[in-house]
Design an enzyme around this catalytic site. Structure first.
Site, PDB file in Angstrom:
ATOM      1  N   LYS A  13       0.833  -1.215   0.000  1.00 37.41           N
ATOM      2  CA  LYS A  13       0.000   0.000   0.000  1.00 37.41           C
ATOM      3  C   LYS A  13       0.864   1.261   0.000  1.00 37.41           C
ATOM      4  O   LYS A  13       0.607   2.188  -0.757  1.00 37.41           O
ATOM      5  CB  LYS A  13      -0.936   0.029   1.230  1.00 37.41           C
ATOM      6  N   ARG A  87      -9.583   0.851   9.418  1.00 37.38           N
ATOM      7  CA  ARG A  87      -9.059  -0.477   9.720  1.00 37.38           C
ATOM      8  C   ARG A  87     -10.035  -1.311  10.540  1.00 37.38           C
ATOM      9  O   ARG A  87      -9.736  -2.459  10.862  1.00 37.38           O
ATOM     10  CB  ARG A  87      -7.783  -0.304  10.518  1.00 37.38           C
ATOM     11  N   ARG A 126      11.618  -6.830   5.173  1.00 39.55           N
ATOM     12  CA  ARG A 126      11.440  -5.409   4.854  1.00 39.55           C
ATOM     13  C   ARG A 126      12.390  -4.533   5.690  1.00 39.55           C
ATOM     14  O   ARG A 126      12.581  -4.762   6.881  1.00 39.55           O
ATOM     15  CB  ARG A 126       9.990  -5.018   5.153  1.00 39.55           C
ATOM     16  N   ARG A 159      11.353  -2.356  11.059  1.00 44.10           N
ATOM     17  CA  ARG A 159      10.327  -1.834  11.966  1.00 44.10           C
ATOM     18  C   ARG A 159      10.121  -2.840  13.090  1.00 44.10           C
ATOM     19  O   ARG A 159      10.147  -4.041  12.871  1.00 44.10           O
ATOM     20  CB  ARG A 159       9.010  -1.676  11.199  1.00 44.10           C
ATOM     21  N   ARG A 170      -0.469  -9.152  13.520  1.00 43.71           N
ATOM     22  CA  ARG A 170      -1.047  -8.108  12.662  1.00 43.71           C
ATOM     23  C   ARG A 170      -1.931  -8.714  11.586  1.00 43.71           C
ATOM     24  O   ARG A 170      -2.967  -8.155  11.225  1.00 43.71           O
ATOM     25  CB  ARG A 170       0.079  -7.267  12.029  1.00 43.71           C
TER      26      ARG A 170
HETATM   27  P1  AMP Z   1       0.789   0.213   9.320  1.00 44.07           P
HETATM   28  O1  AMP Z   1       2.011   1.001   9.029  1.00 44.07           O
HETATM   29  O2  AMP Z   1      -0.412   0.675   8.525  1.00 44.07           O
HETATM   30  O3  AMP Z   1       0.999  -1.277   9.195  1.00 44.07           O
HETATM   31  O4  AMP Z   1       0.413   0.504  10.851  1.00 44.07           O
HETATM   32  C1  AMP Z   1       1.300   0.175  11.898  1.00 44.07           C
HETATM   33  C2  AMP Z   1       0.549   0.080  13.211  1.00 44.07           C
HETATM   34  O5  AMP Z   1      -0.059   1.342  13.524  1.00 44.07           O
HETATM   35  C3  AMP Z   1      -0.611  -0.921  13.252  1.00 44.07           C
HETATM   36  O6  AMP Z   1      -0.179  -2.235  13.508  1.00 44.07           O
HETATM   37  C4  AMP Z   1      -1.453  -0.342  14.385  1.00 44.07           C
HETATM   38  O7  AMP Z   1      -0.885  -0.602  15.648  1.00 44.07           O
HETATM   39  C5  AMP Z   1      -1.333   1.150  14.145  1.00 44.07           C
HETATM   40  N1  AMP Z   1      -2.364   1.645  13.208  1.00 44.07           N
HETATM   41  C6  AMP Z   1      -2.151   2.137  11.946  1.00 44.07           C
HETATM   42  N2  AMP Z   1      -3.306   2.499  11.380  1.00 44.07           N
HETATM   43  C7  AMP Z   1      -4.284   2.220  12.283  1.00 44.07           C
HETATM   44  C8  AMP Z   1      -5.694   2.370  12.283  1.00 44.07           C
HETATM   45  N3  AMP Z   1      -6.352   2.867  11.223  1.00 44.07           N
HETATM   46  N4  AMP Z   1      -6.369   1.969  13.388  1.00 44.07           N
HETATM   47  C9  AMP Z   1      -5.734   1.485  14.461  1.00 44.07           C
HETATM   48  N5  AMP Z   1      -4.409   1.303  14.523  1.00 44.07           N
HETATM   49  C10 AMP Z   1      -3.677   1.680  13.454  1.00 44.07           C
END
Ligand code: AMP
Length: 212
Positions: A13, A87, A126, A159, A170
């Site tokens: 994404k 989400r 990654r 990360r 996740r």
């Molecule tokens: P991402 O980079 O999108 O994979 O997000 C990393 C982490 O941020 C996720 O595993 C959640 O802990 C938090 N996070 C990101 N976006 C959301 C969201 N829309 N709602 C809740 N937690 C989020």
């Protein structure tokens, strides 16, 4: 145009969002990037969410909706591209209400389909640039110099939530809480499914095709 990029963690994404941003002049709004930035800066929000991010669980809908409302208002009518939000079905319903209030609409949802095994392989290799956020992969797309970003010379790191146990968590969260969002939007918003396992340029080409 306003778009939502949808797909599991590691489906590409962020990479595709950057390309769409450049081509279409859309603002890329990534909740993950905004939250990591808050953690790095040590803001109140950052302190609240730090442990949640590290565990792979989700931050509460209230916090996310407040954060994104501000961002959507800031972008105005320029057109946005949501990455990592909504989400949960609760976030989708909250976003819908905000968009009615702001007189805006979701133009389309692009879904990047990637199998679970492929996600685990991608995320465990990654590496992300701490400065410009460019993403590399130790096997598929390695940097020219180990640990250094080709684009800006920044340091590449893994990360914290890209470690194996957290990746599985996740993915469970995605399947249980995020996937049901598609049913929420089916019949209301155009949903385009794209094979996210193709090479990056091919995925970009398909996204451009479905959005024409
Ligand atoms: P991402 O980079 O999108 O994979 O997000 C990393 C982490 O941020 C996720 O595993 C959640 O802990 C938090 N996070 C990101 N976006 C959301 C969201 N829309 N709602 C809740 N937690 C989020």
């Amino acid at each position: 145009m306003n778009l939502i990029l949808f797909g599991p963690p590691g489906s590409g994404k962020g990479t595709q969002a950057e390309r769409l941003r450049e081509k279409r002049g859309l603002r890329h709004l990534s909740t993950g990037d905004l939250l990591r930035e808050a953690v790095a800066k040590g803001t109140d929000l950052g302190r609240k969410v730090k442990d949640i991010l590290a565990s792979g669980a989700l931050v509460s809908d209230d916090i996310i909706l407040a954060l994104m409302r501000e961002e959507i208002v800031r972008v105005g009518k320029q057109g946005w591209l949501l990455d990592g939000f909504p989400r949960t079905v609760g976030q989708a319903a909250g976003l819908d209400a905000q968009l009615v209030e702001l007189d805006q609409k979701i133009g389309a949802i692009v879904v990047l389909n990637v199998r679970r095994e492929a996600v685990v392989e991608r995320l465990s290799g990654r590496r992300t640039c701490t400065q410009c956020k460019t993403v590399f992969h130790v096997k598929i797309n390695p940097p020219r110099v180990d640990g250094i970003c080709d684009r800006c010379g920044g340091t590449l790191v893994q990360r914290e939530d890209d470690r194996p146990a957290t990746i599985e968590k996740r993915l469970d969260v995605y399947e249980a809480q995020t996937q049901p969002i598609l049913a929420h939007y089916r019949g209301k918003v155009a949903i385009h499914e794209v094979n996210g396992e193709l090479p990056v340029d091919e995925v970009t080409r398909f996204i451009e095709l479905v959005l024409q």
